[in-house]
Design a protein around this motif. Structure first.
Motif, PDB file in Angstrom:
ATOM      1  N   THR A  28       0.908  -1.093   0.158  1.00 31.89           N
ATOM      2  CA  THR A  28       0.003   0.035   0.008  1.00 31.89           C
ATOM      3  C   THR A  28       0.924   1.359   0.144  1.00 31.89           C
ATOM      4  OG1 THR A  28      -0.150   0.163   2.325  1.00 31.89           O
ATOM      5  CG2 THR A  28      -1.734  -1.074   1.355  1.00 31.89           C
ATOM      6  N   VAL A  61     -10.135   4.531  -7.911  1.00 33.64           N
ATOM      7  CA  VAL A  61     -11.079   3.420  -7.174  1.00 33.64           C
ATOM      8  C   VAL A  61     -12.347   3.478  -8.368  1.00 33.64           C
ATOM      9  CG1 VAL A  61     -12.988   2.962  -5.563  1.00 33.64           C
ATOM     10  CG2 VAL A  61     -10.812   3.743  -4.890  1.00 33.64           C
ATOM     11  N   GLY A  64     -11.735   1.258 -11.233  1.00 35.84           N
ATOM     12  CA  GLY A  64     -11.296  -0.174 -11.019  1.00 35.84           C
ATOM     13  C   GLY A  64      -9.883  -0.500 -10.670  1.00 35.84           C
ATOM     14  N   GLU A  65      -9.176   0.717 -10.730  1.00 37.31           N
ATOM     15  CA  GLU A  65      -7.863   0.314 -10.578  1.00 37.31           C
ATOM     16  C   GLU A  65      -6.866   0.217  -9.191  1.00 37.31           C
ATOM     17  OE1 GLU A  65      -5.247   0.389 -13.204  1.00 37.31           O
ATOM     18  OE2 GLU A  65      -6.631   0.879 -14.631  1.00 37.31           O
ATOM     19  N   VAL A  66      -7.522   0.748  -8.205  1.00 39.48           N
ATOM     20  CA  VAL A  66      -7.183   0.835  -6.771  1.00 39.48           C
ATOM     21  C   VAL A  66      -8.417   0.718  -5.729  1.00 39.48           C
ATOM     22  CG1 VAL A  66      -5.183   2.061  -7.296  1.00 39.48           C
ATOM     23  CG2 VAL A  66      -7.039   3.428  -6.353  1.00 39.48           C
ATOM     24  N   GLU A  67      -7.977   0.602  -4.599  1.00 38.16           N
ATOM     25  CA  GLU A  67      -8.731   0.331  -3.423  1.00 38.16           C
ATOM     26  C   GLU A  67      -8.246   1.237  -2.418  1.00 38.16           C
ATOM     27  OE1 GLU A  67     -10.558  -4.176  -3.354  1.00 38.16           O
ATOM     28  OE2 GLU A  67      -8.553  -3.835  -2.222  1.00 38.16           O
ATOM     29  N   THR A  69      -7.977   2.033   1.412  1.00 37.39           N
ATOM     30  CA  THR A  69      -8.372   1.180   2.818  1.00 37.39           C
ATOM     31  C   THR A  69      -8.063   2.065   4.015  1.00 37.39           C
ATOM     32  OG1 THR A  69      -6.056   0.352   2.916  1.00 37.39           O
ATOM     33  CG2 THR A  69      -7.319  -0.915   1.682  1.00 37.39           C
ATOM     34  N   PRO A  74     -10.797  -2.493   2.652  1.00 38.15           N
ATOM     35  CA  PRO A  74     -11.304  -1.421   1.759  1.00 38.15           C
ATOM     36  C   PRO A  74     -12.564  -0.748   2.500  1.00 38.15           C
ATOM     37  CG  PRO A  74     -11.304  -3.721   0.817  1.00 38.15           C
ATOM     38  CD  PRO A  74     -11.030  -3.896   2.352  1.00 38.15           C
ATOM     39  N   ARG A  87      -4.260   0.635  -2.087  1.00 34.37           N
ATOM     40  CA  ARG A  87      -3.488  -0.440  -3.002  1.00 34.37           C
ATOM     41  C   ARG A  87      -3.994  -0.900  -4.106  1.00 34.37           C
ATOM     42  NH1 ARG A  87      -6.095  -4.804   1.393  1.00 34.37           N
ATOM     43  NH2 ARG A  87      -8.285  -4.849   0.546  1.00 34.37           N
ATOM     44  N   ARG A  88      -3.394  -1.802  -4.899  1.00 38.70           N
ATOM     45  CA  ARG A  88      -4.014  -2.171  -6.130  1.00 38.70           C
ATOM     46  C   ARG A  88      -5.602  -3.064  -5.847  1.00 38.70           C
ATOM     47  NH1 ARG A  88       1.343  -4.800  -7.387  1.00 38.70           N
ATOM     48  NH2 ARG A  88       2.488  -3.194  -8.441  1.00 38.70           N
ATOM     49  N   ALA A  89      -6.330  -2.701  -7.051  1.00 36.55           N
ATOM     50  CA  ALA A  89      -7.606  -3.167  -6.683  1.00 36.55           C
ATOM     51  C   ALA A  89      -7.411  -5.027  -6.838  1.00 36.55           C
ATOM     52  CB  ALA A  89      -8.498  -3.008  -7.791  1.00 36.55           C
ATOM     53  N   ARG A  90      -8.128  -5.839  -5.939  1.00 34.96           N
ATOM     54  CA  ARG A  90      -8.003  -7.121  -5.771  1.00 34.96           C
ATOM     55  C   ARG A  90      -9.082  -7.658  -6.319  1.00 34.96           C
ATOM     56  NH1 ARG A  90      -5.580  -7.816   0.176  1.00 34.96           N
ATOM     57  NH2 ARG A  90      -3.699  -6.840  -0.298  1.00 34.96           N
TER      58      ARG A  90
END
Length: 90
Positions: A28, A61, A64-67, A69, A74, A87-90
């Motif tokens: 992150t 976000v 759809g690229e990252v989250e 937290t 999230p 962080r990167r989206a999971r």
């Protein structure tokens, strides 16, 4: 919004993605990492870029690229108050 503001928005988005790319998949970053990466001075002027960096993270976000937290979980981007991590989206 001015052209300069739009350019800064794009630079912050790119900085977030570049910083995450250079780290492990579960890593992150803090919005301040992106703000510091795009700020050109050596003083604390990067602090003025903190809210723009948070907005850049919210746009990523939506894309759809990252989250975003808090406490490792999230959270809804617009509901996040206080320190956040990206962080990167999971």
């Amino acid at each position: 919004m001015t052209d300069i503001e739009r350019q800064m928005d794009r630079r912050l988005e790119r900085a977030i993605l570049d910083l995450l790319e250079r780290r492990g998949t579960a890593a992150t970053i803090c919005p301040s990492d992106a703000a510091r990466a795009v700020y050109d001075g050596d003083d604390d002027g990067w602090r003025a870029l903190m809210e723009p960096a948070r907005r850049a993270a919210r746009r990523l976000v939506t894309a759809g690229e990252v989250e975003i937290t808090q406490g490792g979980r999230p959270v809804e981007p617009n509901g996040a108050r206080g320190p956040i991590r990206i962080r990167r989206a999971r």
